[in-house]
Every structure is written in C-alpha cells, then in structure tokens.
Design a protein around this motif. Structure first.
Motif, PDB file in Angstrom:
ATOM      1  N   SER A 141      44.581  71.939  38.508  1.00 36.47           N
ATOM      2  CA  SER A 141      45.305  73.203  38.687  1.00 36.47           C
ATOM      3  C   SER A 141      44.654  74.047  39.775  1.00 36.47           C
ATOM      4  CB  SER A 141      45.357  73.980  37.371  1.00 36.47           C
ATOM      5  OG  SER A 141      46.340  73.446  36.507  1.00 36.47           O
ATOM      6  N   HIS A 142      43.326  73.949  39.896  1.00 34.70           N
ATOM      7  CA  HIS A 142      42.601  74.744  40.898  1.00 34.70           C
ATOM      8  C   HIS A 142      42.868  74.274  42.321  1.00 34.70           C
ATOM      9  CE1 HIS A 142      39.920  77.015  38.091  1.00 34.70           C
ATOM     10  NE2 HIS A 142      40.265  76.026  37.299  1.00 34.70           N
ATOM     11  N   ALA A 143      43.412  73.079  42.476  1.00 34.13           N
ATOM     12  CA  ALA A 143      43.760  72.623  43.824  1.00 34.13           C
ATOM     13  C   ALA A 143      44.860  73.494  44.425  1.00 34.13           C
ATOM     14  CB  ALA A 143      44.209  71.168  43.790  1.00 34.13           C
ATOM     15  N   PHE A 144      45.649  74.146  43.562  1.00 36.90           N
ATOM     16  CA  PHE A 144      46.761  74.978  44.023  1.00 36.90           C
ATOM     17  C   PHE A 144      46.603  76.453  43.622  1.00 36.90           C
ATOM     18  CE2 PHE A 144      48.400  70.663  43.724  1.00 36.90           C
ATOM     19  CZ  PHE A 144      49.061  70.518  44.942  1.00 36.90           C
ATOM     20  N   PRO A 176      34.699  73.353  45.953  1.00 31.68           N
ATOM     21  CA  PRO A 176      34.724  74.822  45.922  1.00 31.68           C
ATOM     22  C   PRO A 176      33.840  75.423  44.833  1.00 31.68           C
ATOM     23  CG  PRO A 176      36.950  73.942  46.130  1.00 31.68           C
ATOM     24  CD  PRO A 176      36.054  72.789  45.785  1.00 31.68           C
ATOM     25  N   PHE A 177      33.538  74.657  43.794  1.00 32.96           N
ATOM     26  CA  PHE A 177      32.755  75.178  42.674  1.00 32.96           C
ATOM     27  C   PHE A 177      31.253  75.114  42.948  1.00 32.96           C
ATOM     28  CE2 PHE A 177      36.463  73.002  40.391  1.00 32.96           C
ATOM     29  CZ  PHE A 177      37.271  74.117  40.512  1.00 32.96           C
ATOM     30  N   LEU A 178      30.783  73.981  43.470  1.00 30.53           N
ATOM     31  CA  LEU A 178      29.364  73.792  43.793  1.00 30.53           C
ATOM     32  C   LEU A 178      29.263  73.146  45.176  1.00 30.53           C
ATOM     33  CD1 LEU A 178      27.787  72.359  40.485  1.00 30.53           C
ATOM     34  CD2 LEU A 178      27.743  74.720  41.291  1.00 30.53           C
ATOM     35  N   ASN A 235      40.539  73.698  50.649  1.00 26.25           N
ATOM     36  CA  ASN A 235      40.382  75.030  50.062  1.00 26.25           C
ATOM     37  C   ASN A 235      38.982  75.577  50.313  1.00 26.25           C
ATOM     38  OD1 ASN A 235      42.958  75.550  49.012  1.00 26.25           O
ATOM     39  ND2 ASN A 235      42.551  74.338  47.186  1.00 26.25           N
ATOM     40  N   TYR A 236      37.983  74.714  50.241  1.00 26.60           N
ATOM     41  CA  TYR A 236      36.613  75.151  50.538  1.00 26.60           C
ATOM     42  C   TYR A 236      36.474  75.556  52.000  1.00 26.60           C
ATOM     43  CZ  TYR A 236      31.713  74.615  51.882  1.00 26.60           C
ATOM     44  OH  TYR A 236      30.469  74.812  52.416  1.00 26.60           O
ATOM     45  N   ARG A 237      37.091  74.795  52.887  1.00 27.37           N
ATOM     46  CA  ARG A 237      36.927  75.063  54.328  1.00 27.37           C
ATOM     47  C   ARG A 237      37.763  76.244  54.805  1.00 27.37           C
ATOM     48  NH1 ARG A 237      37.798  69.775  57.771  1.00 27.37           N
ATOM     49  NH2 ARG A 237      36.579  70.941  59.321  1.00 27.37           N
ATOM     50  N   SER A 238      38.979  76.403  54.249  1.00 31.15           N
ATOM     51  CA  SER A 238      39.876  77.418  54.806  1.00 31.15           C
ATOM     52  C   SER A 238      40.681  78.199  53.772  1.00 31.15           C
ATOM     53  CB  SER A 238      40.857  76.759  55.780  1.00 31.15           C
ATOM     54  OG  SER A 238      41.805  75.959  55.066  1.00 31.15           O
ATOM     55  N   GLY A 239      40.756  77.735  52.533  1.00 36.54           N
ATOM     56  CA  GLY A 239      41.621  78.366  51.540  1.00 36.54           C
ATOM     57  C   GLY A 239      43.098  78.131  51.795  1.00 36.54           C
ATOM     58  N   VAL A 298      45.508  75.774  51.037  1.00 36.58           N
ATOM     59  CA  VAL A 298      46.470  75.477  49.974  1.00 36.58           C
ATOM     60  C   VAL A 298      46.598  76.671  49.035  1.00 36.58           C
ATOM     61  CG1 VAL A 298      47.120  73.877  48.136  1.00 36.58           C
ATOM     62  CG2 VAL A 298      45.882  73.040  50.148  1.00 36.58           C
ATOM     63  N   TRP A 299      45.479  77.277  48.661  1.00 36.23           N
ATOM     64  CA  TRP A 299      45.537  78.483  47.829  1.00 36.23           C
ATOM     65  C   TRP A 299      46.423  79.553  48.472  1.00 36.23           C
ATOM     66  CZ3 TRP A 299      39.502  78.556  47.330  1.00 36.23           C
ATOM     67  CH2 TRP A 299      39.120  77.696  46.283  1.00 36.23           C
ATOM     68  N   LYS A 300      46.231  79.776  49.759  1.00 37.05           N
ATOM     69  CA  LYS A 300      46.975  80.825  50.461  1.00 37.05           C
ATOM     70  C   LYS A 300      48.481  80.599  50.364  1.00 37.05           C
ATOM     71  CE  LYS A 300      47.918  82.485  55.160  1.00 37.05           C
ATOM     72  NZ  LYS A 300      47.552  82.322  56.592  1.00 37.05           N
ATOM     73  N   HIS A 301      48.928  79.376  50.610  1.00 38.71           N
ATOM     74  CA  HIS A 301      50.378  79.135  50.662  1.00 38.71           C
ATOM     75  C   HIS A 301      50.988  78.985  49.275  1.00 38.71           C
ATOM     76  CE1 HIS A 301      49.286  78.316  54.873  1.00 38.71           C
ATOM     77  NE2 HIS A 301      50.490  78.757  55.112  1.00 38.71           N
ATOM     78  N   PHE A 302      50.290  78.352  48.350  1.00 37.06           N
ATOM     79  CA  PHE A 302      50.848  78.262  46.996  1.00 37.06           C
ATOM     80  C   PHE A 302      50.945  79.641  46.361  1.00 37.06           C
ATOM     81  CE2 PHE A 302      50.441  77.787  42.386  1.00 37.06           C
ATOM     82  CZ  PHE A 302      51.511  76.948  42.124  1.00 37.06           C
ATOM     83  N   MET A 303      49.911  80.442  46.515  1.00 32.41           N
ATOM     84  CA  MET A 303      49.900  81.769  45.889  1.00 32.41           C
ATOM     85  C   MET A 303      50.865  82.745  46.558  1.00 32.41           C
ATOM     86  SD  MET A 303      47.815  81.309  43.378  1.00 32.41           S
ATOM     87  CE  MET A 303      47.551  82.984  42.786  1.00 32.41           C
ATOM     88  N   ALA A 304      51.364  82.396  47.744  1.00 30.67           N
ATOM     89  CA  ALA A 304      52.330  83.262  48.429  1.00 30.67           C
ATOM     90  C   ALA A 304      53.715  83.208  47.791  1.00 30.67           C
ATOM     91  CB  ALA A 304      52.427  82.876  49.904  1.00 30.67           C
TER      92      ALA A 304
END
Length: 613
Positions: free
Chosen positions: A231-234, A314-316, A370-374, A376-382
């Motif tokens: 789930s954290h991938a998105f 992204p976690f460690l 996501n670690y390098r640029s965020g 996938v998070w940016k576009h899914f959360m949009a």
C-alpha cells in the motif's frame, strides 16, 4: 574523478530501476498491456499467465519511465492507453473486480483463481497513478471509468470487512481483510469512491492487530515484509496518522525489527548480518512460500529475498541500499540478471531462483522511485477521491493528534472499536493460529457489555469486559481469557460456578450447533479459585487449566485435548465456540453475564466459528 558514496548509490539505484522497468517493458503483452506474473530472470521466455497486480505496477512503471526518459513519451502513453482500453472494453470482471491471474492475450481467468480484491486494488492504484500523470487525455477518461465501475460494497458480501475475493463456484471467500496487512489502500479507494463508496466507518472496522514488541520496537505486525510495503508504494502515509497510528512509522519499525531478526538468525545461517538480510514471500527451493517475521514465520532456511530490502528503501534507506549493494558486489552474476535481482537465493545451500516475480519487481521499482523523487506518491495522492478518503478516515498531520508521541509507536492501546467485538445476533469468526506463533500473534477478540450482554445490568462502577484468543498444536486446543473485573468474587463453592465470578467455555467440535447436554459438545466453567467444571459430562479432569489473579481482574488458561474433543487437528478445521463471562456482586444480589456469540436456532445453539490456520 571517483564517485562520492551518494553518487555511487544513486547510480546503483538507477541501474536497478532500469532493469526492473525492462521486465514491464518486455513482459507485457503488446495487444492488451497485461503483464506476466513471472518470467525467467534472464528474460529468455514470456509466459502467457498475467497478473493484474503486475499490470498495476506496470502502469506506474511506464509513468516513471516516461518521466525519466527511459522510453519515448509517445511509446509510454500508447502502452498505457492500450492497457486501459483493454481493461475497460474487454477485460472480464465482476462488479469492477478482476481475476487474480489471467491469460495475457484474452484477460480470461486461469488456474481457477479467485476474483481478488487486493490485486484489483494494486491494478487500480496503477490506473489512478496514470490518470494523474496523463491528465487531460483519453487515459484520464478511461481511468476514471475503470475506477468508478468498482462496486466496493459488493465485495463485503454479508459482512462489514472486505472479502479477500470471490469465485463463481463458491461465492465469497471466508477470509476477509479484518486485520493489519497490505490491504489499507483498498479501503481508502473504496471509501473515496464517488459512485459505489464504502461507508467511512469501513476504515475503522478492520482490527489494528496484532501489536507486538520486538527488541524494544512496538508495532502492528504481519510477518511477510511485503505487507508493510504494497500500500505504501502508492499511498503517502508520511507525517500523518489517523486516530490509531502513523502507518509509515509502523512500516519503519516493522522493517527495523525484521532486520534485527535476520541479524539474530546468523546463529543458524552465518551469511545473515548487518550487510545481508531480508526475507519476505518468495520463491525458494521447495516452490513458493510466504515467510518472514518477526516473529520468525515459516520454515526459514537461510534464503535471502532482495525485494524485502528494495521495497523498504523509503523506510530504512541506508540499511536497505547497503544490503542490496552487498548482494550485487558479493554474489554478482549469480543473483544480478537482466531484470535486476533474482527473486531469491540461498548463500548456504547454493539455491538461486530461476525467475523474477512481477509484484516483487514492481514494489522494488516503485519504492526506489518514491525514495528518489516521491513520484508515485505525488501522482496517486493527487486523485481527489484519495484525498477525500484520507479526510473521511480521519488522517491529520502528526502534531494534530493528541498523545502522538506517548510511546515509541504512539499506540500502547487499541481503541475498542478497532478490536473485533462480538454481536450475539451475528456470525463471528476467530482464527486459531498455531501455538508456535505465540500469543502476541493470536487473533484476539473482545467481550464487552456494549456488544455481548446476555443478562443483567452492568454496574457503572465496575465495567466488566474480557479479551480472549485461541491457539492449537498437535495435542490440544488452547485458550486464554483475560477478564477485567474490578470486584472479583470467589467465595462461593465449586458446585455453583455460574453464581460466582467465572468464565464459561462452550465448544461444538462438530460445527453443527451445540445441543444442550450432548456428550459430543462441551460446557466448561473456570472459577477464580482455580476450580473447573464441565456440565455436559463431568469431563473437567481431562483438561489442564490455570486461573491466576491480575492487576485488573484475572486470567484463565486452558488446554483441551483433541482426543477429548473427538476431532483431528489440521489447518482448515472448523468448530464452534464461545466465551462467556460471569460477574457477581460481593453481596450476591446482582449478576452480569457477557457472551461472545450464543444464538438459539432450530433447536440448537449457534456459537462463534473457530477456524484453524
């Protein structure tokens, strides 16, 4: 000029990502966009069985590749468009949900698999990521149609939690998403839907359990590490939490605990160390297995699974990148192939997986990005539906929640509504896990006056309640009941167990409804003076039990032999049982009885379900 440490790490991550992307580029069927479930690690063959979860990761992978210039923009867009057109126009579905594994050319079900809720969720997450990246195009229009077609309430069947799946032969699977696992994204997508939404309360129905402490780290546990990744991938859970937890921090702690567990395994498998660790569901010498921990789960044999670390970057970041580079530098071409790392390898036995698996490659690629640029998070959360769901679920910035830092995790107790509670009118199920899991990993249930009052009137100054769990081994069915009672009464004699503070345990081993007084069924009683009774046949001497006082009341532990119950233990065995709690006043003039599930039906009494795992 030599590379700095950061430059070398970034170059390594970029190369790993590009190899991962090559899997999605080569293993997608051109006419449908459906991506293979797995492939030979050297890319020498394309299998016809596709995975809808791999396809979801593949859609996000195409967006990443477009953004980073790994392929031409038009090529990426056309591939995404082909995939979405096929899903919308031709892909077989039920209420917007898709079969887990399908033929890559036709989309038809293969292997008699289930219609999968969580794998549909991974597909939809990729669809919604592409929807935002290609905003204002036909991709956005198709993505919206695909998402809005999903009938989320249908997947709950007759229950409150989402089913893990459905098949045409038997209907909904008995297993549901009712505990902590990889499913959180599907509840959010369901709650946020504008066409067929889940009620906002659905976010609170699933249990935030089990909570364990390992090496001083307290977190919600689910042994295979992928459950803390998918789930954290998105979904970007960083710096926010609901009323219960910060889920990103939970994955940080789970990953740290997992690394510590692997380091301790060096006593058995010397190759494990601070530089080499990681176990999650994977191929192994015997096939495929879902192992991990803590606690150590499955027949761990020293196999190392690269995506355990890659999907947790992204976690460690430092620890994960270090172990991945160690794998590549130490084992070289044995583990480093066309699509990145092989799925798994065992330095001790020499085993090396022949294949890579799409979901393992996908979570590695997306979490590195996501670690390098965020990205996938940016576009899914949009997606506005995701934002709406987060609001309805009660997510707020960390510092807006009271007592957010009151413990290492911020979750030293779980709100009662997040623990499974019984309703005497409805069906209830308790999962019975092997004793080897430990009680901290058991499926705990609550017995409260709000949900389980059979008779009497609770006193305002003494709110009685209990929590219980079952476990099993080859010899016996085990149960623990922890009763909270501010006034424990044990002055009456053993012949009147039900008239003093005690716990009753009813068991129907045949799963056909308890028949009152039948020698095939059981009614045990456990008093706070450590005396026991069994009213249907006087068989209390054949069990082991202890009752001990606690600061808040008392605890009952019992082991009921399988030979007494008359059934053979095996995973999948179903029985019926309930736990009842009696509380009386010191004067003996008032009595309360709570009962988890006890319903008369057609001359028998239907109890809660027990299912051995």
């Amino acid at each position: 000029m030599p590379q700095t440490k950061n430059e070398a790490s970034d170059a390594f991550l970029n190369e790993l990502q590009r190899r991962c992307f090559l899997f999605f580029l080569e293993q997608a069927e051109p006419t449908t966009g459906l991506v293979a479930d797995r492939a030979p690690a050297d890319g020498s063959e394309k299998f016809k069985e596709a995975s809808i979860a791999s396809t979801g990761y593949g859609l996000a992978a195409l967006c990443i590749a477009d953004e980073r210039g790994w392929i031409e923009h038009d090529q990426a867009y056309q591939r995404v468009l082909t995939t979405l057109r096929f899903i919308w126009e031709e892909m077989p579905h039920e209420h917007g949900f898709y079969y887990h594994f399908v033929n890559n050319k036709t989309g038809e079900r293969v292997w008699n698999c289930e219609l999968s809720s969580v794998d549909t969720g991974l597909l939809l997450a990729g669809v919604l990521t592409a929807r935002q990246y290609y905003k204002g195009t036909e991709v956005e229009e198709l993505a919206t149609k695909i998402y809005e077609r999903v009938d989320w309430p249908w997947m709950r069947g007759k229950g409150q939690t989402l089913s893990m799946g459905w098949n045409p032969e038997n209907g909904f699977l008995n297993a549901t998403w009712d505990g902590y696992s990889e499913h959180t994204m599907i509840y959010l997508m369901g709650v946020g839907s504008s066409t067929h939404p889940l009620p906002p309360e659905a976010w609170k129905v699933w249990k935030r359990e089990p909570v364990i402490t390992y090496d001083g780290l307290t977190f919600m546990a689910c042994p295979p590490l992928f459950t803390h990744q998918f789930s954290h991938a998105f979904v970007d859970y960083r710096n926010k939490r609901d009323d219960v937890a910060n889920y990103f921090r939970n994955s940080v702690l789970a990953t740290r605990a997992h690394r510590q567990m692997c380091i301790k395994l060096a006593k058995r498998f010397p190759h494990f160390s601070e530089d080499l660790w990681g176990i999650t569901a994977s191929d192994y010498a015997g096939g495929y297995t879902a192992w991990g921990g803590p606690p150590a789960t499955g027949n761990i044999d020293g196999t190392v699974v690269p995506c355990a670390a890659a999907g947790s970057i992204p976690f460690l970041p430092e620890e994960c990148i270090r172990t991945l580079r160690h794998m590549k530098n130490t084992y070289g071409e044995r583990v480093w192939k066309k699509y990145g790392f092989v799925d798994a390898f065992n330095p001790q036995t020499g085993y090396t997986a022949d294949h890579v698996i799409g979901i393992d490659v996908g979570v590695s690629l997306l979490m590195i990005e996501n670690y390098r640029s965020g990205f996938v998070w940016k576009h899914f959360m949009a997606n506005p539906e995701v934002k709406h769901a987060m609001d309805l679920a009660g997510f707020r910035p960390e510092d807006e929640v009271e007592d957010a830092d009151s413990s290492v995790y911020g979750l030293e107790s779980i709100p009662s509504e997040m623990i499974s509670a019984g309703w005497n009118k409805g069906n209830r199920t308790a999962r019975v896990r092997p004793m080897s899991y430990g009680w901290e990993q058991a499926d705990w249930h609550a017995v409260t006056a709000e949900d389980c009052l059979e008779k009497g009137q609770p006193r305002k100054d003494n709110q009685v309640s209990a929590r219980f769990a079952f476990a099993w081994d080859d010899q016996a069915l085990h149960v623990v009941v922890r009763v909270a009672d501010g006034e424990v009464v044990n002055s009456l004699n053993a012949d009147q167990l039900h008239e003093q503070d005690c716990v009753e345990l009813y068991i129907d081993p045949q799963d056909d409804g308890l028949a009152w007084g039948s020698e095939k069924d059981f009614q045990f009683g456990f008093a706070v003076n450590d005396k026991a009774g069994e009213w249907f046949g006087g068989r209390q001497d054949q069990i082991d039990q202890t009752v001990r006082p606690t600061d808040s009341g008392y605890e009952v532990r019992a082991a009921i032999p399988w030979r007494l119950l008359g059934v053979a233990p095996e995973a999948g065995l179903k029985m019926q049982s309930t736990v009842a709690v009696h509380s009386v006043s010191a004067e003996g003039n008032s009595s309360v009885k709570l009962n988890w599930r006890f319903k008369e039906q057609a001359g028998r009494i239907m109890l809660g379900k027990l299912v051995l795992e």
